[in-house]
Motif scaffolding. Structure first.
Motif, short mmCIF file in Angstrom:
data_model
loop_
_atom_site.label_atom_id
_atom_site.label_comp_id
_atom_site.label_asym_id
_atom_site.label_seq_id
_atom_site.Cartn_x
_atom_site.Cartn_y
_atom_site.Cartn_z
N PRO A 100 0.79 -1.23 0.00
CA PRO A 100 0.00 0.00 0.00
C PRO A 100 0.83 1.29 0.00
CG PRO A 100 0.08 -0.83 2.22
CD PRO A 100 0.85 -1.82 1.35
N SER A 101 2.15 1.19 -0.04
CA SER A 101 2.96 2.41 -0.01
C SER A 101 3.29 2.94 -1.40
CB SER A 101 4.28 2.14 0.74
OG SER A 101 5.13 1.32 -0.04
N LYS A 102 2.84 2.28 -2.43
CA LYS A 102 3.26 2.60 -3.80
C LYS A 102 3.21 4.09 -4.11
CE LYS A 102 2.76 1.13 -8.56
NZ LYS A 102 2.15 0.15 -9.45
N PHE A 103 2.12 4.77 -3.78
CA PHE A 103 1.99 6.20 -4.05
C PHE A 103 1.81 7.00 -2.75
CE2 PHE A 103 0.01 4.07 -7.80
CZ PHE A 103 1.06 4.32 -8.69
N ALA A 104 2.05 6.37 -1.62
CA ALA A 104 1.81 7.00 -0.32
C ALA A 104 2.83 8.10 -0.01
CB ALA A 104 1.82 5.95 0.78
N LEU A 105 2.34 9.16 0.60
CA LEU A 105 3.20 10.23 1.11
C LEU A 105 3.19 10.28 2.64
CD1 LEU A 105 2.33 13.15 -1.34
CD2 LEU A 105 4.44 11.80 -1.24
N TRP A 106 2.27 9.55 3.26
CA TRP A 106 2.15 9.55 4.72
C TRP A 106 1.93 8.13 5.22
CZ3 TRP A 106 -0.68 12.56 1.39
CH2 TRP A 106 -0.42 13.92 1.41
N TYR A 107 2.38 7.89 6.42
CA TYR A 107 2.07 6.66 7.13
C TYR A 107 2.14 6.96 8.62
CZ TYR A 107 7.06 6.21 8.02
OH TYR A 107 8.34 6.45 8.42
N PHE A 108 1.47 6.14 9.38
CA PHE A 108 1.60 6.22 10.83
C PHE A 108 1.08 4.94 11.44
CE2 PHE A 108 -2.80 7.23 10.73
CZ PHE A 108 -3.31 7.19 12.02
N ASN A 109 1.39 4.77 12.71
CA ASN A 109 0.98 3.60 13.46
C ASN A 109 -0.04 4.06 14.50
OD1 ASN A 109 0.71 1.50 15.26
ND2 ASN A 109 2.86 1.00 15.31
N PRO A 110 -1.33 3.82 14.25
CA PRO A 110 -2.35 4.36 15.15
C PRO A 110 -2.61 3.53 16.40
CG PRO A 110 -3.40 3.17 13.39
CD PRO A 110 -1.91 3.13 13.11
N TYR A 111 -1.98 2.36 16.52
CA TYR A 111 -2.26 1.46 17.64
C TYR A 111 -3.75 1.17 17.73
CZ TYR A 111 2.52 2.56 18.78
OH TYR A 111 3.87 2.73 18.70
N GLY A 112 -4.35 1.01 16.59
CA GLY A 112 -5.78 0.73 16.47
C GLY A 112 -6.13 0.68 14.99
N ASP A 113 -7.39 0.86 14.70
CA ASP A 113 -7.83 0.86 13.30
C ASP A 113 -7.31 2.08 12.55
OD1 ASP A 113 -9.23 -1.46 13.79
OD2 ASP A 113 -11.14 -0.42 14.17
N CYS A 114 -7.08 1.89 11.27
CA CYS A 114 -6.65 3.01 10.41
C CYS A 114 -7.85 3.90 10.12
CB CYS A 114 -6.10 2.48 9.09
SG CYS A 114 -4.60 1.49 9.24
N PRO A 115 -7.72 5.21 10.36
CA PRO A 115 -8.82 6.10 9.99
C PRO A 115 -8.94 6.22 8.47
CG PRO A 115 -6.99 7.34 10.95
CD PRO A 115 -6.62 5.90 11.04
N PRO A 116 -10.12 6.58 7.97
CA PRO A 116 -10.32 6.64 6.52
C PRO A 116 -9.52 7.77 5.84
CG PRO A 116 -12.28 7.38 7.67
CD PRO A 116 -11.34 6.85 8.71
N THR A 117 -9.12 8.78 6.60
CA THR A 117 -8.28 9.84 6.06
C THR A 117 -7.22 10.21 7.09
OG1 THR A 117 -9.69 11.61 6.89
CG2 THR A 117 -10.13 10.84 4.64
N TRP A 118 -6.13 10.81 6.61
CA TRP A 118 -5.05 11.30 7.46
C TRP A 118 -4.63 12.63 6.86
CZ3 TRP A 118 -3.36 10.63 12.11
CH2 TRP A 118 -2.08 10.98 12.47
N TYR A 119 -4.76 13.71 7.61
CA TYR A 119 -4.52 15.05 7.08
C TYR A 119 -5.32 15.26 5.78
CZ TYR A 119 -0.85 15.48 10.53
OH TYR A 119 -0.17 15.53 11.72
N ASN A 120 -6.55 14.81 5.80
CA ASN A 120 -7.49 14.94 4.68
C ASN A 120 -7.07 14.17 3.43
OD1 ASN A 120 -9.29 16.66 6.10
ND2 ASN A 120 -7.87 18.36 5.74
N GLN A 121 -6.19 13.21 3.58
CA GLN A 121 -5.75 12.39 2.45
C GLN A 121 -6.32 10.98 2.60
OE1 GLN A 121 -4.23 14.14 0.09
NE2 GLN A 121 -4.23 15.88 1.50
N PRO A 122 -6.69 10.34 1.51
CA PRO A 122 -7.37 9.04 1.59
C PRO A 122 -6.45 7.88 1.99
CG PRO A 122 -7.13 9.71 -0.70
CD PRO A 122 -6.64 10.85 0.14
N PHE A 123 -7.04 6.98 2.72
CA PHE A 123 -6.39 5.74 3.14
C PHE A 123 -6.09 4.88 1.92
CE2 PHE A 123 -7.18 1.29 4.69
CZ PHE A 123 -6.04 1.17 5.46
N ALA A 124 -4.83 4.40 1.81
CA ALA A 124 -4.43 3.55 0.68
C ALA A 124 -4.40 2.09 1.07
CB ALA A 124 -3.07 3.98 0.16
#
Length: 146
Positions: A100-124
Motif C-alpha cells: 500500500p505504499s506505492k503512491f503514499a506520502l504519509w504513514y503512521f501507526n495508530p495502535y488501532g484501526d486506520c482512519p479513513p483519512t489522514w490530514y485529509n488524504q485518503p487511506f491507501a
C-alpha cells in the motif's frame, strides 16, 4: 536508472530511518517506509514542495516537529546502518514500489484501526501496524511519476 539521484550518505541515512521506523515490521515494512521517503522526494507538492535530497526529506520540520518521529524520539535512528538496511534503502531508491505504499506520502501507526483519512488524504492500505495514505487525486502528480 534510479528513481531519484542519491549518494552513499543518502543510503546510510535512509537505511537508519527505515530501521528506526519499521524494524519490527520486517524487510517489507522497512521497504514501505523507504518508498514513502522516495515518494516525498519525487512529489514536489503539498507539504513536500522544494525537497531535493534524502536528507531534506528526513530532517523536514512540519508544524514545529520533525516529519519523522524517529529523528527526535528514536534511539535506533542514531545507530549505524547495518548492511541489510543499506541494501533495502538502495532497493527503494532504485526501483522498489508496492501497495500500500506505492503512491503514499504519509504513514503512521495508530495502535488501532486506520482512519479513513489522514490530514485529509485518503487511506491507501495497511501493512502490519502502519496505515498508508496517498494524496487526493489531481493534487500531487509527481508522486505517480516513476
Amino acid at each position: 536508472m534510479p528513481r531519484v539521484q542519491y549518494t552513499n550518505s543518502d543510503v546510510n541515512l535512509m537505511a537508519r530511518m527505515m530501521r528506526a521506523e519499521a524494524e519490527r515490521e520486517g524487510n517489507l515494512g522497512m521497504l514501505m517506509v523507504g518508498n514513502v521517503i522516495v515518494n516525498r522526494l519525487k512529489a514536489n507538492c503539498l507539504d513536500f514542495g522544494g525537497l531535493r535530497t534524502v536528507g531534506q526529506v528526513i530532517y523536514q520540520v512540519q508544524g514545529g516537529n520533525y516529519a519523522f518521529e524517529a529523528v527526535q524520539k528514536g534511539s535506533l535512528f542514531y545507530n549505524p546502518a547495518r548492511s541489510v538496511e543499506k541494501r533495502l534503502a538502495k532497493q527503494a531508491l532504485d526501483y522498489w514500489r508496492q501497495f500500500p505504499s506505492k503512491f503514499a506520502l504519509w504513514y503512521f501507526n495508530p495502535y488501532g484501526d486506520c482512519p479513513p483519512t489522514w490530514y485529509n488524504q485518503p487511506f491507501a492500505g495497511q501493512y502490519k501496524q502502519h496505515c498508508f495514505y496517498e494524496p487526493q487525486p489531481n493534487t500531487c502528480e509527481g508522486v505517480y511519476v516513476w
